[in-house]
Design a protein around this motif. Structure first.
Motif, short mmCIF file in Angstrom:
data_model
loop_
_atom_site.label_atom_id
_atom_site.label_comp_id
_atom_site.label_asym_id
_atom_site.label_seq_id
_atom_site.Cartn_x
_atom_site.Cartn_y
_atom_site.Cartn_z
N SER A 195 0.84 10.38 -52.12
CA SER A 195 0.35 9.65 -50.96
C SER A 195 0.57 8.16 -51.13
O SER A 195 0.67 7.65 -52.24
N ARG A 196 0.61 7.47 -50.00
CA ARG A 196 0.77 6.03 -50.03
C ARG A 196 -0.57 5.30 -50.13
O ARG A 196 -0.59 4.12 -50.37
N ILE A 209 -5.56 10.02 -43.66
CA ILE A 209 -4.55 8.99 -43.93
C ILE A 209 -3.48 9.59 -44.82
O ILE A 209 -3.74 9.92 -45.98
N ASP A 210 -2.30 9.77 -44.27
CA ASP A 210 -1.17 10.32 -45.03
C ASP A 210 -1.57 11.56 -45.83
O ASP A 210 -1.32 11.66 -47.03
N GLY A 211 -2.26 12.49 -45.17
CA GLY A 211 -2.59 13.76 -45.80
C GLY A 211 -3.93 13.81 -46.50
O GLY A 211 -4.39 14.89 -46.88
N THR A 214 -3.36 0.33 -49.71
CA THR A 214 -1.99 0.78 -49.51
C THR A 214 -1.06 -0.42 -49.58
O THR A 214 -1.45 -1.54 -49.26
N VAL A 230 1.00 3.32 -43.01
CA VAL A 230 0.49 4.68 -43.10
C VAL A 230 0.26 5.22 -41.69
O VAL A 230 0.21 4.47 -40.72
N THR A 231 0.11 6.54 -41.60
CA THR A 231 -0.27 7.19 -40.35
C THR A 231 -1.73 7.59 -40.45
O THR A 231 -2.14 8.25 -41.41
N THR A 247 -4.28 9.49 -33.09
CA THR A 247 -3.36 9.21 -34.19
C THR A 247 -2.56 7.96 -33.87
O THR A 247 -2.13 7.76 -32.73
N PRO A 283 -0.15 4.47 -36.03
CA PRO A 283 0.31 3.86 -37.28
C PRO A 283 -0.56 2.67 -37.65
O PRO A 283 -1.17 2.04 -36.78
#
Length: 264
Positions: free
Chosen positions: A46-47, A66-68, A87, A91-92, A126, A128
């Motif tokens: 992950s980021r 956040i990113d999984g 981070t 991130v998404t 959702t 970015p």
């Protein structure tokens, strides 16, 4: 970072880099730019690095992915919710509300200059999020005492190397701490990610103090929330109290609730 110098006559000068201030119904929430903390929960794929949230202040009112990686949020005070993470790249982010119709009236992501327009699927939005950015998420009109506000802080990775064994540092690790922090001249005070202090930070007649970290201070003191006593200037009377203090650096998040319900 927010640097403050107080002179003996009570005057001061300040130079905030970025500051969100929201004042409603005697609840003061001040959010400063945060520095990174020590990573306690990470995923090598992950980021982002997330921090543990103590059960006393954890809330599932919002669930953030956040990113999984998925996590609850910190219920800071009244309708204020917070999530810190680290981070070094975009991130998404997905935010799922506990009410499936929560976003029916729409959603606003501030600062508006970022131009973020989330995609909604039922209770989930959702969007970015760039590195080293601070966002405030609300529904239209949710800017008063009865509204909900979610703060998301994407902080840069911490390269300070500060740990519980670092010499000369007053270190507060993850978990709940119930105490008033009295700063001494020359102190470096570090609240690691996941640390929540219930009490006050007293910077009283001292100099050269640095307060750092991704931790949180929530005021818990002797003020009577049913009376107007906030004007008094003395220790343990606000979340942060300063008097005749010089060369002070605070990179931290703190909140001063009155009759705040910190249950989920």
């Amino acid at each position: 970072m927010y640097e403050v110098t107080y002179a003996a006559d009570g005057t001061h000068s300040s130079s905030p880099v970025e500051l969100f201030v929201h004042f409603a119904n005697s609840v003061l929430l001040i959010v400063f730019l945060l520095v990174g903390g020590v990573a306690f929960a990470s995923n090598s794929q992950s980021r982002a690095t997330l921090y543990p949230i103590p059960a006393e202040v954890s809330s599932s009112h919002f669930r953030v992915r956040i990113d999984g990686q998925s996590t609850d949020v910190l219920h800071a005070a009244s309708g204020y919710y917070l999530l810190n993470f680290n981070t070094d790249r975009p991130v998404t982010v997905s935010v799922t509300a506990s009410d499936p119709h929560y976003w029916d009236a729409g959603v606003e992501i501030q600062p508006m200059r970022f131009g973020l327009r989330p995609v909604r699927h039922g209770a989930t939005i959702t969007f970015p999020m760039s590195a080293d950015s601070k966002l405030m998420i609300t529904r239209p009109g949710d800017h008063f005492a009865d509204g909900d506000i979610l703060f998301l802080f994407a902080n840069p990775p911490d390269h300070s190397g500060i740990t519980s064994k670092t010499p000369g540092v007053r270190y507060y690790g993850p978990g709940v701490h119930r105490e008033n922090i009295d700063a001494h001249s020359g102190d470096t005070i570090y609240l690691a990610g996941g640390a929540v202090v219930f009490g006050s930070l007293n910077i009283w007649r001292v100099h050269d103090v640095h307060v750092l970290g991704n931790g949180v201070i929530i005021y818990d003191g002797p003020q009577n929330p049913h009376d107007d006593e906030g004007w008094m200037h003395k220790t343990n009377w606000h979340v942060v109290v300063m008097d005749n203090a010089h060369n002070i650096e605070i990179d931290l998040y703190y909140t001063q609730p009155e009759l705040a319900d910190t249950n989920a």
